[in-house]
Design a protein around this motif. Structure first.
Motif, mmCIF file in Angstrom:
data_model
loop_
_atom_site.group_PDB
_atom_site.id
_atom_site.type_symbol
_atom_site.label_atom_id
_atom_site.label_comp_id
_atom_site.label_asym_id
_atom_site.label_seq_id
_atom_site.Cartn_x
_atom_site.Cartn_y
_atom_site.Cartn_z
ATOM 1 N N LEU A 1 0.836 -1.201 0.000
ATOM 2 C CA LEU A 1 0.000 0.000 0.000
ATOM 3 C C LEU A 1 0.875 1.257 0.000
ATOM 4 C CD1 LEU A 1 -2.937 0.955 0.126
ATOM 5 C CD2 LEU A 1 -2.696 1.107 2.607
ATOM 6 N N GLY A 2 0.647 2.133 -0.968
ATOM 7 C CA GLY A 2 1.456 3.342 -1.071
ATOM 8 C C GLY A 2 2.737 3.143 -1.840
ATOM 9 N N ALA B 1 -8.843 1.191 2.997
ATOM 10 C CA ALA B 1 -7.697 1.951 2.503
ATOM 11 C C ALA B 1 -7.120 1.288 1.254
ATOM 12 C CB ALA B 1 -6.629 2.072 3.587
ATOM 13 N N ILE B 2 -7.068 -0.037 1.264
ATOM 14 C CA ILE B 2 -6.573 -0.762 0.100
ATOM 15 C C ILE B 2 -7.517 -0.557 -1.091
ATOM 16 C CG2 ILE B 2 -6.160 -3.082 -0.810
ATOM 17 C CD1 ILE B 2 -5.204 -3.844 2.012
ATOM 18 N N CYS B 3 -8.828 -0.593 -0.835
ATOM 19 C CA CYS B 3 -9.799 -0.352 -1.915
ATOM 20 C C CYS B 3 -9.601 1.037 -2.534
ATOM 21 C CB CYS B 3 -11.221 -0.476 -1.374
ATOM 22 S SG CYS B 3 -11.699 -2.154 -0.934
ATOM 23 N N ALA B 4 -9.500 2.056 -1.690
ATOM 24 C CA ALA B 4 -9.354 3.425 -2.182
ATOM 25 C C ALA B 4 -8.080 3.580 -3.001
ATOM 26 C CB ALA B 4 -9.357 4.409 -1.009
ATOM 27 N N GLU B 5 -6.978 2.998 -2.509
ATOM 28 C CA GLU B 5 -5.705 3.123 -3.214
ATOM 29 C C GLU B 5 -5.738 2.368 -4.535
ATOM 30 O OE1 GLU B 5 -1.620 2.303 -4.442
ATOM 31 O OE2 GLU B 5 -3.101 0.826 -3.790
ATOM 32 N N THR B 6 -6.341 1.179 -4.541
ATOM 33 C CA THR B 6 -6.421 0.361 -5.755
ATOM 34 C C THR B 6 -7.292 1.040 -6.807
ATOM 35 O OG1 THR B 6 -6.137 -1.639 -4.433
ATOM 36 C CG2 THR B 6 -7.020 -1.898 -6.658
ATOM 37 N N PRO C 1 -22.370 -6.048 -20.297
ATOM 38 C CA PRO C 1 -21.276 -6.896 -20.775
ATOM 39 C C PRO C 1 -20.269 -7.107 -19.654
ATOM 40 C CG PRO C 1 -21.717 -5.092 -22.308
ATOM 41 C CD PRO C 1 -22.434 -4.772 -21.041
ATOM 42 N N THR C 2 -19.990 -8.343 -19.318
ATOM 43 C CA THR C 2 -19.097 -8.633 -18.193
ATOM 44 C C THR C 2 -17.668 -8.893 -18.628
ATOM 45 O OG1 THR C 2 -19.703 -10.963 -18.296
ATOM 46 C CG2 THR C 2 -20.986 -9.549 -16.819
ATOM 47 N N LEU C 3 -17.438 -9.040 -19.931
ATOM 48 C CA LEU C 3 -16.065 -9.252 -20.381
ATOM 49 C C LEU C 3 -15.418 -7.868 -20.537
ATOM 50 C CD1 LEU C 3 -14.144 -11.538 -21.101
ATOM 51 C CD2 LEU C 3 -14.699 -11.134 -23.501
ATOM 52 N N ARG C 4 -14.422 -7.584 -19.686
ATOM 53 C CA ARG C 4 -13.816 -6.254 -19.618
ATOM 54 C C ARG C 4 -12.299 -6.365 -19.693
ATOM 55 N NH1 ARG C 4 -17.628 -1.915 -19.705
ATOM 56 N NH2 ARG C 4 -19.619 -2.904 -19.183
ATOM 57 N N ARG C 5 -11.680 -5.189 -19.900
ATOM 58 C CA ARG C 5 -10.218 -5.131 -19.897
ATOM 59 C C ARG C 5 -9.781 -4.182 -18.777
ATOM 60 N NH1 ARG C 5 -5.953 -6.381 -22.741
ATOM 61 N NH2 ARG C 5 -7.236 -7.395 -24.324
ATOM 62 N N GLY C 6 -8.854 -4.655 -17.951
ATOM 63 C CA GLY C 6 -8.380 -3.848 -16.833
ATOM 64 C C GLY C 6 -7.508 -4.671 -15.919
ATOM 65 N N LEU C 7 -7.460 -4.272 -14.645
ATOM 66 C CA LEU C 7 -6.648 -4.955 -13.638
ATOM 67 C C LEU C 7 -7.521 -5.984 -12.938
ATOM 68 C CD1 LEU C 7 -4.731 -1.904 -12.113
ATOM 69 C CD2 LEU C 7 -4.141 -3.293 -14.101
ATOM 70 N N ARG C 8 -7.428 -7.237 -13.352
ATOM 71 C CA ARG C 8 -8.287 -8.276 -12.786
ATOM 72 C C ARG C 8 -8.049 -8.439 -11.294
ATOM 73 N NH1 ARG C 8 -9.049 -13.493 -11.281
ATOM 74 N NH2 ARG C 8 -10.784 -14.613 -12.262
ATOM 75 N N GLN C 9 -6.767 -8.522 -10.903
ATOM 76 C CA GLN C 9 -6.478 -8.743 -9.489
ATOM 77 C C GLN C 9 -6.931 -7.540 -8.658
ATOM 78 O OE1 GLN C 9 -5.601 -11.415 -8.025
ATOM 79 N NE2 GLN C 9 -5.416 -10.499 -5.978
ATOM 80 N N GLY C 10 -6.819 -6.338 -9.221
ATOM 81 C CA GLY C 10 -7.275 -5.165 -8.495
ATOM 82 C C GLY C 10 -8.763 -5.190 -8.249
ATOM 83 N N MET C 11 -9.561 -5.571 -9.277
ATOM 84 C CA MET C 11 -11.003 -5.658 -9.091
ATOM 85 C C MET C 11 -11.361 -6.735 -8.084
ATOM 86 S SD MET C 11 -12.659 -3.362 -10.532
ATOM 87 C CE MET C 11 -14.177 -4.136 -10.011
ATOM 88 N N ARG C 12 -10.682 -7.867 -8.136
ATOM 89 C CA ARG C 12 -10.961 -8.938 -7.176
ATOM 90 C C ARG C 12 -10.652 -8.482 -5.759
ATOM 91 N NH1 ARG C 12 -9.715 -13.560 -4.513
ATOM 92 N NH2 ARG C 12 -10.792 -15.469 -5.146
ATOM 93 N N GLN C 13 -9.577 -7.731 -5.621
ATOM 94 C CA GLN C 13 -9.192 -7.234 -4.300
ATOM 95 C C GLN C 13 -10.249 -6.279 -3.746
ATOM 96 O OE1 GLN C 13 -5.584 -4.820 -4.214
ATOM 97 N NE2 GLN C 13 -4.800 -6.161 -2.617
ATOM 98 N N VAL C 14 -10.754 -5.377 -4.599
ATOM 99 C CA VAL C 14 -11.768 -4.428 -4.146
ATOM 100 C C VAL C 14 -13.043 -5.159 -3.731
ATOM 101 C CG1 VAL C 14 -13.269 -2.544 -4.906
ATOM 102 C CG2 VAL C 14 -10.846 -2.500 -5.490
ATOM 103 N N LEU C 15 -13.510 -6.046 -4.573
ATOM 104 C CA LEU C 15 -14.744 -6.773 -4.261
ATOM 105 C C LEU C 15 -14.576 -7.631 -3.019
ATOM 106 C CD1 LEU C 15 -15.802 -7.770 -7.874
ATOM 107 C CD2 LEU C 15 -17.053 -6.235 -6.340
#
Length: 563
Positions: free
Chosen positions: A384-385, A513-518, A429-443
């Motif tokens: 983080l950071g 805090a991790i969600c906000a930073e991600t 549409p659920t097929l997207r392009r981005g940071l997969r691990q980041g989205m999983r972490q937020v959810l």
């Protein structure tokens, strides 16, 4: 000060004053009570400053003895001696009083105080002579006003030049250590005096002697004014000016001659201006020296702090490296056996078990997942950071990511009797392009928090499109809620809404805090809508461009409390 030493100093003042008065009058600078140049007045004022009231008797006696040696009448002797004694006492008193009030810090301020004492002393002598002439004690051949004016002019020059020497005697050591400057100024003064003597010897009628004296005095006076020292300049100024006046009086024949009076007037103005310039120049040089010293001090401080910061940075880098190595080791040593435990529990759960055994194995499985989540949180916080190696964007199915998160949270929800529901907007549409691990972490963090802080009721997860490539996610719970005063604070590391939350529910306050930073790293944003006791809605909005191939929707089937 010992009594014997003071007596010797007073005697020295007396003898010096008598000698100066007799010498000046013997060289032709005197006319009755009037003395054309008065270095003795400068010595008297300096003695009054140093020896205070004890010097008055020596001053009066010195002037009286010098006047007697020069052949003045008794009335003139008494008038001259008393006037100079009173003048020295008053001038010294004025300087001390002003200095107490102003507390001078610069050479210019000191000179202005000195000038004030000089004019007070000169005015006292002039008034004394004027009153004595009105009373008939002295006879000068001039009206009292003329006598007062001439006395004020002559006294001022002697005071300004000789007192400057006495007051700067503390520089004698500096002058002895570097006499080249003094010799250069003296040589220049001798050349100018020689030129003046030659000019005065020529039969010139168109040019006045006073004009020649002033023109030749001006260069040396200005040169002296710009020097960084005071004593040698004051001494040479005194000698050169009085030598020029001696040449002039030898030509004019009397100190009351118009040429001599005009020369004295010019020299007084020149002396005042040059001493003021000299004081300002000394202040300028002192300010430059202070600035250089301050600059050197600042440079030393910067170098010292830079070295300290460099050392601290090196220690921080070393500590960060040690932390990374430690966390990598912990991750490997803990995750390996923990994955074995979770895997074996999952394998056992896939078989036919009696209800009691299944409950126990599910407890083992859920505890293992929870411990794995704690380890993941620790590793997340270590990053983080710190940007570290950036995660590359990939095409991923948002529905699959959501299913993984819900499946992990299902065990805790089942244990608490919560209803965990998922809603994906139709046509999203659920097929997207981005940071997969980041989205999983937020959810994972948002759903995990919702389950943890909800004792009864339901937790809902919703995904929808909000225009363009932006996706909005909402995690709603029926839990404890959050007060408005702490909503912004909960997105900072190690912050929770209340200390009682930590004692009751546990946790470190890192998840949000991790969600906000991600999300910030992904170009998105996060917020919360909540009231105490009514539950919370944590939402996030993030840009996720669509992938090339079409996505699909899904619906989780009801499974033990999850809908």
């Amino acid at each position: 000060m010992p009594f014997g030493f003071r007596i010797r100093r007073l005697a020295l003042v007396l003898v010096a004053l008598a000698a100066l008065v007799a010498l000046c009058r013997g060289l032709g600078f005197g006319e009755g009570v009037l003395l054309g140049i008065t270095p003795a007045s400068g010595l008297a004022l300096s003695a009054a400053l140093v020896l205070r009231r004890a010097a008055i008797l020596a001053i009066v006696a010195g002037f009286a003895l010098g006047d007697a040696l020069a052949g003045l009448s008794p009335a003139e002797i008494v008038t001259d001696a008393l006037a100079h004694g009173a003048a020295a006492l008053l001038g010294a008193w004025v300087m001390r009083q002003v200095a107490r009030q102003v507390e001078p810090e610069t050479k210019t301020q000191q000179w202005l105080i000195f000038a004030g004492g000089v004019w007070a002393s000169a005015a006292t002598v002039a008034m004394g002579f004027g009153l004595a002439q009105v009373a008939g004690l002295v006879h000068s051949g001039y009206a009292p006003q003329a006598l007062v004016g001439l006395t004020l002019l002559y006294e001022a020059l002697g005071l300004l030049t000789f007192s400057a020497i006495v007051l700067n005697l503390g520089e004698a050591g500096v002058v002895r250590a570097n006499p080249q400057v003094t010799l250069a100024i003296a040589s220049f003064g001798i050349v100018l005096l020689g030129a003046l003597w030659i000019l005065l010897s020529l039969p010139l009628t168109a040019v006045r002697a006073s004009d020649m004296a002033v023109l030749l005095s001006l260069p040396i006076a200005l040169w002296i004014a710009m020097q960084p020292r005071s004593l040698d300049g004051a001494a040479i100024t005194f000698v050169v000016m009085h030598a020029a006046l001696f040449l002039l009086v030898s030509v004019s024949g009397a100190v009351t001659d118009a040429d001599f009076v005009v020369t004295i007037l010019y020299l007084v103005v020149l002396t005042v201006a040059c001493q003021l310039i000299h004081s300002v120049n000394l202040d300028r040089l002192a300010a430059l020296a202070d600035n250089r010293a301050h600059k050197r001090e600042l440079e030393m401080r910067v170098e010292e702090r830079t070295a300290r910061l460099r050392a601290m940075t090196e220690r921080a880098i070393a500590a960060d490296g040690a932390k990374s190595k430690f966390l990598a080791t912990v991750s490997h040593e803990l995750r390996t056996p923990l994955n074995g435990v979770i895997g074996m529990a999952s394998l056992v759960l896939s078989r036919e078990l009696d209800p009691r055994t299944r409950a126990n194995v599910e407890l083992i499985h859920g505890s293992g997942l929870h411990l794995l989540g704690v380890i993941n949180r620790i590793l997340d916080f270590s990053r983080l950071g710190h940007e570290g190696a950036p995660e590359s964007e990939t095409a991923f199915d948002l529905a699959v990511v959501l299913r993984e998160v819900v499946e992990e949270a299902r065990f805790s929800a089942d244990a608490q009797g919560l209803v965990l529901s998922v809603e994906v907007a139709p046509g999203l549409p659920t097929l997207r392009r981005g940071l997969r691990q980041g989205m999983r972490q937020v959810l994972t963090n948002l759903v995990g928090n919702a389950v943890k802080f909800t004792d009864a009721g339901c937790v809902s997860v919703r995904l929808s499109a909000i225009g363009g490539d932006w996706v909005r996610g909402e995690v709603q719970d029926s839990g404890i809620g959050i007060a408005g005063t702490v909503r912004d604070r909960i997105f900072r590391p190690f912050e929770q809404a209340d200390d009682t939350v930590t004692r009751r529910y546990g946790g470190t306050g890192l998840g949000l805090a991790i969600c906000a930073e991600t999300l910030a790293r992904m170009g998105g944003r996060i917020g919360v809508e909540s009231e105490p006791g009514t539950g919370s809605i944590f939402w996030f909005e993030v840009p996720l461009p669509r992938a090339e191939r079409a996505g699909h929707n899904f619906r989780l089937q009801d499974r033990g409390g999850v809908a």
